[in-house]
Design a protein around this motif. Sequence first.
Motif, PDB file in Angstrom:
ATOM      1  N   VAL A  82      42.045  76.768  12.190  1.00  0.00           N
ATOM      2  CA  VAL A  82      41.444  77.436  11.035  1.00  0.00           C
ATOM      3  C   VAL A  82      42.161  78.772  10.870  1.00  0.00           C
ATOM      4  O   VAL A  82      42.847  79.231  11.791  1.00  0.00           O
ATOM      5  CB  VAL A  82      39.923  77.658  11.222  1.00  0.00           C
ATOM      6  CG1 VAL A  82      39.183  76.332  11.301  1.00  0.00           C
ATOM      7  CG2 VAL A  82      39.646  78.503  12.466  1.00  0.00           C
ATOM      8  N   PRO A  83      42.049  79.419   9.716  1.00  0.00           N
ATOM      9  CA  PRO A  83      42.692  80.732   9.537  1.00  0.00           C
ATOM     10  C   PRO A  83      42.266  81.728  10.606  1.00  0.00           C
ATOM     11  O   PRO A  83      41.127  81.691  11.095  1.00  0.00           O
ATOM     12  CB  PRO A  83      42.228  81.152   8.142  1.00  0.00           C
ATOM     13  CG  PRO A  83      41.966  79.869   7.432  1.00  0.00           C
ATOM     14  CD  PRO A  83      41.420  78.941   8.467  1.00  0.00           C
ATOM     15  N   ASP A  84      43.173  82.619  10.973  1.00  0.00           N
ATOM     16  CA  ASP A  84      42.893  83.598  12.027  1.00  0.00           C
ATOM     17  C   ASP A  84      41.635  84.401  11.741  1.00  0.00           C
ATOM     18  O   ASP A  84      40.894  84.766  12.671  1.00  0.00           O
ATOM     19  CB  ASP A  84      44.084  84.546  12.191  1.00  0.00           C
ATOM     20  CG  ASP A  84      45.289  83.857  12.815  1.00  0.00           C
ATOM     21  OD1 ASP A  84      45.107  82.763  13.377  1.00  0.00           O
ATOM     22  OD2 ASP A  84      46.393  84.418  12.738  1.00  0.00           O
ATOM     23  N   ALA A  85      41.381  84.691  10.469  1.00  0.00           N
ATOM     24  CA  ALA A  85      40.218  85.507  10.125  1.00  0.00           C
ATOM     25  C   ALA A  85      38.914  84.837  10.540  1.00  0.00           C
ATOM     26  O   ALA A  85      37.929  85.515  10.853  1.00  0.00           O
ATOM     27  CB  ALA A  85      40.203  85.795   8.624  1.00  0.00           C
ATOM     28  N   CYS A  86      38.891  83.505  10.548  1.00  0.00           N
ATOM     29  CA  CYS A  86      37.678  82.780  10.948  1.00  0.00           C
ATOM     30  C   CYS A  86      37.408  82.931  12.439  1.00  0.00           C
ATOM     31  O   CYS A  86      36.266  82.782  12.890  1.00  0.00           O
ATOM     32  CB  CYS A  86      37.802  81.303  10.599  1.00  0.00           C
ATOM     33  SG  CYS A  86      37.982  80.954   8.841  1.00  0.00           S
ATOM     34  N   VAL A  87      38.457  83.241  13.185  1.00  0.00           N
ATOM     35  CA  VAL A  87      38.328  83.377  14.634  1.00  0.00           C
ATOM     36  C   VAL A  87      38.159  84.834  15.026  1.00  0.00           C
ATOM     37  O   VAL A  87      37.207  85.211  15.720  1.00  0.00           O
ATOM     38  CB  VAL A  87      39.551  82.770  15.349  1.00  0.00           C
ATOM     39  CG1 VAL A  87      39.415  82.924  16.858  1.00  0.00           C
ATOM     40  CG2 VAL A  87      39.723  81.305  14.973  1.00  0.00           C
ATOM     41  N   GLU A  88      39.083  85.664  14.571  1.00  0.00           N
ATOM     42  CA  GLU A  88      39.116  87.063  15.008  1.00  0.00           C
ATOM     43  C   GLU A  88      38.077  87.932  14.300  1.00  0.00           C
ATOM     44  O   GLU A  88      37.545  88.862  14.895  1.00  0.00           O
ATOM     45  CB  GLU A  88      40.512  87.634  14.778  1.00  0.00           C
ATOM     46  CG  GLU A  88      41.634  86.862  15.473  1.00  0.00           C
ATOM     47  CD  GLU A  88      41.472  86.837  16.979  1.00  0.00           C
ATOM     48  OE1 GLU A  88      40.807  87.741  17.528  1.00  0.00           O
ATOM     49  OE2 GLU A  88      42.022  85.914  17.611  1.00  0.00           O
ATOM     50  N   GLU A  89      37.808  87.651  13.032  1.00  0.00           N
ATOM     51  CA  GLU A  89      36.927  88.518  12.253  1.00  0.00           C
ATOM     52  C   GLU A  89      35.590  87.874  11.915  1.00  0.00           C
ATOM     53  O   GLU A  89      34.737  88.510  11.294  1.00  0.00           O
ATOM     54  CB  GLU A  89      37.639  88.926  10.956  1.00  0.00           C
ATOM     55  CG  GLU A  89      38.973  89.615  11.198  1.00  0.00           C
ATOM     56  CD  GLU A  89      39.818  89.705   9.932  1.00  0.00           C
ATOM     57  OE1 GLU A  89      39.236  89.553   8.832  1.00  0.00           O
ATOM     58  OE2 GLU A  89      41.036  89.929  10.048  1.00  0.00           O
ATOM     59  N   GLY A  90      35.410  86.640  12.295  1.00  0.00           N
ATOM     60  CA  GLY A  90      34.148  85.971  12.026  1.00  0.00           C
ATOM     61  C   GLY A  90      33.983  85.538  10.582  1.00  0.00           C
ATOM     62  O   GLY A  90      32.854  85.274  10.133  1.00  0.00           O
ATOM     63  N   ALA A  91      35.075  85.469   9.830  1.00  0.00           N
ATOM     64  CA  ALA A  91      34.990  85.016   8.441  1.00  0.00           C
ATOM     65  C   ALA A  91      34.521  83.561   8.420  1.00  0.00           C
ATOM     66  O   ALA A  91      34.827  82.786   9.330  1.00  0.00           O
ATOM     67  CB  ALA A  91      36.344  85.145   7.759  1.00  0.00           C
ATOM     68  N   PRO A  92      33.770  83.173   7.393  1.00  0.00           N
ATOM     69  CA  PRO A  92      33.289  81.782   7.335  1.00  0.00           C
ATOM     70  C   PRO A  92      34.416  80.795   7.095  1.00  0.00           C
ATOM     71  O   PRO A  92      35.398  81.098   6.415  1.00  0.00           O
ATOM     72  CB  PRO A  92      32.304  81.802   6.159  1.00  0.00           C
ATOM     73  CG  PRO A  92      32.771  82.929   5.301  1.00  0.00           C
ATOM     74  CD  PRO A  92      33.297  83.971   6.249  1.00  0.00           C
ATOM     75  N   VAL A  93      34.272  79.622   7.669  1.00  0.00           N
ATOM     76  CA  VAL A  93      35.204  78.536   7.394  1.00  0.00           C
ATOM     77  C   VAL A  93      34.986  78.083   5.957  1.00  0.00           C
ATOM     78  O   VAL A  93      33.864  78.116   5.444  1.00  0.00           O
ATOM     79  CB  VAL A  93      34.970  77.368   8.374  1.00  0.00           C
ATOM     80  CG1 VAL A  93      35.873  76.185   8.041  1.00  0.00           C
ATOM     81  CG2 VAL A  93      35.197  77.823   9.809  1.00  0.00           C
ATOM     82  N   SER A  94      36.043  77.687   5.272  1.00  0.00           N
ATOM     83  CA  SER A  94      35.958  77.250   3.881  1.00  0.00           C
ATOM     84  C   SER A  94      34.787  76.296   3.661  1.00  0.00           C
ATOM     85  O   SER A  94      34.697  75.249   4.322  1.00  0.00           O
ATOM     86  CB  SER A  94      37.256  76.536   3.486  1.00  0.00           C
ATOM     87  OG  SER A  94      37.090  75.781   2.325  1.00  0.00           O
ATOM     88  N   PRO A  95      33.853  76.643   2.760  1.00  0.00           N
ATOM     89  CA  PRO A  95      32.715  75.752   2.497  1.00  0.00           C
ATOM     90  C   PRO A  95      33.161  74.361   2.057  1.00  0.00           C
ATOM     91  O   PRO A  95      32.515  73.362   2.404  1.00  0.00           O
ATOM     92  CB  PRO A  95      31.951  76.476   1.383  1.00  0.00           C
ATOM     93  CG  PRO A  95      32.360  77.904   1.502  1.00  0.00           C
ATOM     94  CD  PRO A  95      33.779  77.877   1.961  1.00  0.00           C
ATOM     95  N   GLU A  96      34.249  74.291   1.300  1.00  0.00           N
ATOM     96  CA  GLU A  96      34.743  72.983   0.865  1.00  0.00           C
ATOM     97  C   GLU A  96      35.183  72.142   2.058  1.00  0.00           C
ATOM     98  O   GLU A  96      34.915  70.933   2.119  1.00  0.00           O
ATOM     99  CB  GLU A  96      35.921  73.164  -0.099  1.00  0.00           C
ATOM    100  CG  GLU A  96      35.572  73.808  -1.423  1.00  0.00           C
ATOM    101  CD  GLU A  96      35.432  75.319  -1.345  1.00  0.00           C
ATOM    102  OE1 GLU A  96      34.941  75.912  -2.311  1.00  0.00           O
ATOM    103  OE2 GLU A  96      35.834  75.902  -0.305  1.00  0.00           O
ATOM    104  N   LEU A  97      35.837  72.793   3.033  1.00  0.00           N
ATOM    105  CA  LEU A  97      36.261  72.070   4.224  1.00  0.00           C
ATOM    106  C   LEU A  97      35.057  71.624   5.042  1.00  0.00           C
ATOM    107  O   LEU A  97      35.008  70.483   5.515  1.00  0.00           O
ATOM    108  CB  LEU A  97      37.175  72.952   5.081  1.00  0.00           C
ATOM    109  CG  LEU A  97      37.615  72.360   6.423  1.00  0.00           C
ATOM    110  CD1 LEU A  97      38.339  71.041   6.229  1.00  0.00           C
ATOM    111  CD2 LEU A  97      38.481  73.345   7.196  1.00  0.00           C
ATOM    112  N   VAL A  98      34.084  72.509   5.204  1.00  0.00           N
ATOM    113  CA  VAL A  98      32.882  72.163   5.967  1.00  0.00           C
ATOM    114  C   VAL A  98      32.196  70.949   5.357  1.00  0.00           C
ATOM    115  O   VAL A  98      31.804  70.003   6.055  1.00  0.00           O
ATOM    116  CB  VAL A  98      31.924  73.372   6.028  1.00  0.00           C
ATOM    117  CG1 VAL A  98      30.567  72.942   6.586  1.00  0.00           C
ATOM    118  CG2 VAL A  98      32.517  74.480   6.895  1.00  0.00           C
ATOM    119  N   THR A  99      32.048  70.947   4.034  1.00  0.00           N
ATOM    120  CA  THR A  99      31.397  69.826   3.352  1.00  0.00           C
ATOM    121  C   THR A  99      32.182  68.536   3.536  1.00  0.00           C
ATOM    122  O   THR A  99      31.618  67.469   3.814  1.00  0.00           O
ATOM    123  CB  THR A  99      31.244  70.129   1.857  1.00  0.00           C
ATOM    124  OG1 THR A  99      30.437  71.293   1.694  1.00  0.00           O
ATOM    125  CG2 THR A  99      30.603  68.962   1.118  1.00  0.00           C
TER     126      THR A  99
END
Length: 333
Positions: A82-99
């Motif tokens: 996943v993008p680094d921001a989702c790991v390092e900064e706690g940004a949410p994973v793309s809602p479209e991908l999650v769905t």
Amino acid sequence: MSVGSVALVVPEEIGLLSWDLYEVSIAATVFGMPQPDLADPWYDLRLCGVGAAPPSASGLALRTPYGLDGLAGAGTVIVPSVPDACVEEGAPVSPELVTALRQAYDDGARMVSLCTGAFALAAAGILDGRRATAHWMHTGQLAERHPEVLVDDSVLYVDDGDVLTSAGMTAGLDLCLHLVRRDLGAHVANQLARRMVVPAHRPGGQAQFVDLSVPATDDQGLAPVLDWARAHLDRPLTIEDLARRAAVSPRTFYRQLHRATGTTPLRWLLNQRLARAQTLLESTGFSVEKIAELSGLGTANNLRHHFVKQIGVSPSDYRRAFPRTAAASGPVR
């Protein structure tokens, strides 16, 4: 034998020098390059993108022929990161991908993550109540943000049936080869690993090591001894036998092998014996008793015990799952 389609989800942004590219290329190499002499048809790989992404400042963007709609109908879905921001900064994973991941899982797809791809599976609720892993540098964040996931940072990969997760970098290759082994058998997986010039099988329970790829000892010095051991697995080998062959003390041999392979001599021998047993089950009509003898596991009961414990099924069930083929057959010394 058809093994179905594999949907490989390419991250939103991928850098030329990033780990993302490495793990994407691992899965693409294993599942996307046909091997008609090993299995025909091979896997049908689909590269699926998460929206359009411009080239990054330090890397590149990959064009994908499919969007997330390509996950529909896939037998296996692989999320390499996943993008680094989702790991390092706690940004949410793309809602479209999650769905899309949740829908694929509900439709019966086998779900696989490499490294930080576990964050996407966790966000989709697929890892709830399950044991899972990721790169040791990120397992702390994974456990903190998803306390419902049973995070294990001490293994290379976790096979939980229809959901599999791996640590980062080369552990992703271990998991991909493990999938080939599950789908097509030990012979095919071993031959593919040989073509890729990598070890044929590292068990998922092996520990993650920070510098495993750069052993402190000269691994080539052990190669002749380990090759000799593989050729004589039907013998009751001991650490002393191997150390004597290497012209070192048992303690020195233990340290050298552990540094070079990440495992102990006894564990290494057991893994080799089980790999030999798998090959014999696939490629010969020998009885379980004979295979136990040839693989150095002694008795049929001992073979069954270790086989069920390490591989999860009995030798007989394994043989039924991977019936003997012409490609796997051949003389056994």
